[in-house]
Write a protein that holds these residues in place. Sequence first.
Motif, PDB file in Angstrom:
ATOM      1  N   TYR A 277       8.815  -2.928  -5.094  1.00  0.00           N
ATOM      2  CA  TYR A 277       8.729  -1.944  -4.115  1.00  0.00           C
ATOM      3  C   TYR A 277       6.981  -1.594  -4.405  1.00  0.00           C
ATOM      4  O   TYR A 277       6.209  -1.139  -3.305  1.00  0.00           O
ATOM      5  N   TYR A 278       6.481  -1.497  -5.541  1.00  0.00           N
ATOM      6  CA  TYR A 278       5.004  -1.082  -5.614  1.00  0.00           C
ATOM      7  C   TYR A 278       4.189  -2.041  -5.188  1.00  0.00           C
ATOM      8  O   TYR A 278       3.161  -1.545  -4.371  1.00  0.00           O
ATOM      9  N   GLU A 283       0.359  -3.630  -0.731  1.00  0.00           N
ATOM     10  CA  GLU A 283       0.043  -4.555   0.525  1.00  0.00           C
ATOM     11  C   GLU A 283      -0.145  -3.541   1.776  1.00  0.00           C
ATOM     12  O   GLU A 283      -1.150  -3.686   2.388  1.00  0.00           O
ATOM     13  N   LYS A 284       0.805  -2.535   1.829  1.00  0.00           N
ATOM     14  CA  LYS A 284       0.532  -1.847   3.053  1.00  0.00           C
ATOM     15  C   LYS A 284      -0.747  -1.003   3.022  1.00  0.00           C
ATOM     16  O   LYS A 284      -1.530  -0.887   3.909  1.00  0.00           O
ATOM     17  N   ARG A 285      -1.273  -0.463   1.835  1.00  0.00           N
ATOM     18  CA  ARG A 285      -2.326   0.346   1.646  1.00  0.00           C
ATOM     19  C   ARG A 285      -3.680  -0.822   2.038  1.00  0.00           C
ATOM     20  O   ARG A 285      -4.458  -0.071   2.258  1.00  0.00           O
ATOM     21  N   ALA A 286      -3.202  -1.977   1.699  1.00  0.00           N
ATOM     22  CA  ALA A 286      -4.763  -2.917   1.667  1.00  0.00           C
ATOM     23  C   ALA A 286      -4.999  -3.425   3.073  1.00  0.00           C
ATOM     24  O   ALA A 286      -5.960  -3.794   3.356  1.00  0.00           O
ATOM     25  N   LYS A 287      -3.932  -3.187   3.825  1.00  0.00           N
ATOM     26  CA  LYS A 287      -3.967  -3.662   5.385  1.00  0.00           C
ATOM     27  C   LYS A 287      -5.044  -2.538   6.138  1.00  0.00           C
ATOM     28  O   LYS A 287      -5.119  -1.499   6.046  1.00  0.00           O
TER      29      LYS A 287
END
Length: 287
Positions: A277-278, A283-287
């Motif tokens: 989950y982390y 990954e979402k934050r890097a987009k």
Amino acid sequence: EAYAVSISYTFSRNCYNRPMYLCIDIGGTKTLIALVNSQGKILHSIKFATIFSQTEFYSNLLMQIRANFTTSNLKAISVAMPGIVHHNKCVWLGNLPWRNFDLAKLLTDDFHLPVYIENDANLAGLAEARNCTGRSLYFTFSTGIGGAVIENGELVKKYRDFEPGHNLYVYEGKETEWEDLAAASAIRAKYDCYVSDITDPAAFHEIVTRMLLGLTPLTASIKPDRIFFGGPLGLNLNLYRKELRTRLAAALPSRITMPRLITAKYDNLSVIYGCYYYAKEQEKRAK
């Protein structure tokens, strides 16, 4: 010791052609590696002894990964370490003699993938409480005692470096770290058996007394809606839950609402799912 115990799961061959995550749970005595697909299903895992030598540990880790896992479709490697993590690097470990161990750099250099490092208890807590509203407190009673505080599914920044096992309490006239009294390893050393084999009510009374040394003040200060219990001692909560609940309720100030006491639902895989989950979150934050 470089041996490994391998656990396979039955899935179609197509599962291995999809994006995957390599999740690594480094513990004080054992290390668990699992290959997890993008739907959160564990495809394969191995467990082996954690080597105390930093250099030898990494050499063995690298060997285990290359010998036991396909890495062609990996999106990222997510690692849980038993210590304080700052800026993707573990800067302090309580039960392992490692120093200046930039594991993320080593893994990135060898696999050319994003590598995410976080505290093991934080990740386990994230997995257990990610769908919970309000405030959750997670404890793992294992080689040591780790903890995490999660609010509405996210780690609370104030408690990111939460290391409750190293808090000092007075027991039988001596100031001692909580984990030296109430970790699963401490209980096993005291009774010379696993907690699951204990049947004497007097033994459980003492175990609860040791656990309450930390649980009472931490519950009073953090005020959680629920407490998750993991690790070998926590996963046997059913053996002493009634006494723990009764005595914790009596010890808490009247203004503090008694939290629910919950056995970790992911059993011994809480950290692995937390790694997964982390990694997705990063990954979402890097987009």
